[in-house]
Design an enzyme around this catalytic site. Structure first.
Site, PDB file in Angstrom:
ATOM      1  N   SER A 180      -2.734  -7.768   3.166  1.00 18.95           N
ATOM      2  CA  SER A 180      -3.054  -7.576   4.587  1.00 18.95           C
ATOM      3  C   SER A 180      -3.440  -8.911   5.230  1.00 18.95           C
ATOM      4  O   SER A 180      -3.053  -9.206   6.357  1.00 18.95           O
ATOM      5  CB  SER A 180      -4.211  -6.582   4.738  1.00 18.95           C
ATOM      6  OG  SER A 180      -3.838  -5.320   4.268  1.00 18.95           O
ATOM      7  N   LYS A 182     -15.736  -7.549  10.704  1.00 19.70           N
ATOM      8  CA  LYS A 182     -16.381  -7.567  12.019  1.00 19.70           C
ATOM      9  C   LYS A 182     -15.357  -7.486  13.145  1.00 19.70           C
ATOM     10  O   LYS A 182     -15.571  -6.820  14.141  1.00 19.70           O
ATOM     11  CB  LYS A 182     -17.231  -8.827  12.159  1.00 19.70           C
ATOM     12  CG  LYS A 182     -18.500  -8.742  11.339  1.00 19.70           C
ATOM     13  CD  LYS A 182     -19.545  -9.749  11.819  1.00 19.70           C
ATOM     14  CE  LYS A 182     -20.760  -9.722  10.921  1.00 19.70           C
ATOM     15  NZ  LYS A 182     -20.803 -10.837   9.947  1.00 19.70           N
ATOM     16  N   ARG A 208      -1.865  -6.665  -8.149  1.00 21.27           N
ATOM     17  CA  ARG A 208      -0.741  -7.547  -7.884  1.00 21.27           C
ATOM     18  C   ARG A 208      -0.705  -8.610  -8.979  1.00 21.27           C
ATOM     19  O   ARG A 208      -0.331  -8.337 -10.092  1.00 21.27           O
ATOM     20  CB  ARG A 208      -0.867  -8.172  -6.491  1.00 21.27           C
ATOM     21  CG  ARG A 208      -0.583  -7.178  -5.376  1.00 21.27           C
ATOM     22  CD  ARG A 208      -0.990  -7.710  -4.044  1.00 21.27           C
ATOM     23  NE  ARG A 208      -2.417  -8.034  -4.037  1.00 21.27           N
ATOM     24  CZ  ARG A 208      -3.144  -8.225  -2.959  1.00 21.27           C
ATOM     25  NH1 ARG A 208      -2.569  -8.173  -1.779  1.00 21.27           N
ATOM     26  NH2 ARG A 208      -4.419  -8.481  -3.035  1.00 21.27           N
ATOM     27  N   HIS A 268       0.843  -1.212   0.000  1.00 22.64           N
ATOM     28  CA  HIS A 268       0.000   0.000   0.000  1.00 22.64           C
ATOM     29  C   HIS A 268       0.872   1.254   0.000  1.00 22.64           C
ATOM     30  O   HIS A 268       0.607   2.203  -0.733  1.00 22.64           O
ATOM     31  CB  HIS A 268      -0.886   0.047   1.258  1.00 22.64           C
ATOM     32  CG  HIS A 268      -1.877  -1.060   1.393  1.00 22.64           C
ATOM     33  ND1 HIS A 268      -2.021  -1.800   2.550  1.00 22.64           N
ATOM     34  CD2 HIS A 268      -2.795  -1.546   0.526  1.00 22.64           C
ATOM     35  CE1 HIS A 268      -2.986  -2.694   2.384  1.00 22.64           C
ATOM     36  NE2 HIS A 268      -3.473  -2.560   1.162  1.00 22.64           N
TER      37      HIS A 268
END
Ligand code: PNS
Length: 163
Positions: free
Chosen positions: A129, A42, A91, A18
């Protein structure tokens, strides 16, 4: 007219992939807004406040990088901010199908907003991530994949979660 771009995502956590896209984007566009999606997951690893703080810390010396949050439709946020461009990193081939859908749906919803893809730097094409979270939670070293600001917090966070 200055070109204002929005780089949206969950950034949980912000990775060096990022950071690479934002840094290069800041050289291309007059201004780039890193827009963190509220409530994307969540049980996020980092709260919204932490993600804001981390990203602002990393880009504190970049006057044309702004960090913000958004919820609802991305194109509504982009229009509200009077931006013209959505930036996404690409990517491997596996990203393509989802990104193609996203870009086309966004174009249908807001034809005047253009999606621009930037190829992720060669050092980061396998970094996500999700994988960083998994490696960190299993005790692996994520030093090559994240900035100091993330590293300083991730070890404690993973330990807290493990109880
Ligand atoms: O970090 P991510 O998960 O790759 O980012 C995905 C994101 C935030 C770009 C996407 O989920 C999004 O735009 N969400 C906002 C809701 C929306 O506009 N959905 C319709 C997109 S076609």
């Amino acid at each position: 007219m200055p070109t204002l771009a929005v780089y949206p995502g969950s950034f949980d956590p912000l990775t060096n992939g990022h950071v690479d896209i934002i840094t290069r984007g800041a050289r291309i566009f007059d201004r780039i807004i890193v827009a963190i999606l509220i409530n994307a997951e969540k049980a996020p690893l980092f709260s919204m406040d932490e993600r804001l703080k981390i990203t602002r810390e990393v880009f504190k010396d970049f006057p044309n990088v702004e960090v913000d949050t958004f919820d609802g439709l991305l194109v509504d946020y982009v229009e509200r901010r009077r931006a013209h461009v959505i930036v996404r990193g690409l990517r491997a081939v596996s990203d393509f199908e989802y990104e193609f859908q996203l870009a086309n749906m966004n174009r249908k919803l807001a034809p005047e907003v253009e999606t621009v893809f930037m190829m992720t730097g060669e050092d980061y094409f396998y970094v996500s991530s999700n994988l960083v979270r998994e490696v960190a939670s299993l005790g692996g070293d994520v030093t090559p994949f994240v900035s100091e600001a993330v590293l300083a917090r991730i070890t404690d966070r993973v330990a807290e979660r493990a109880g």
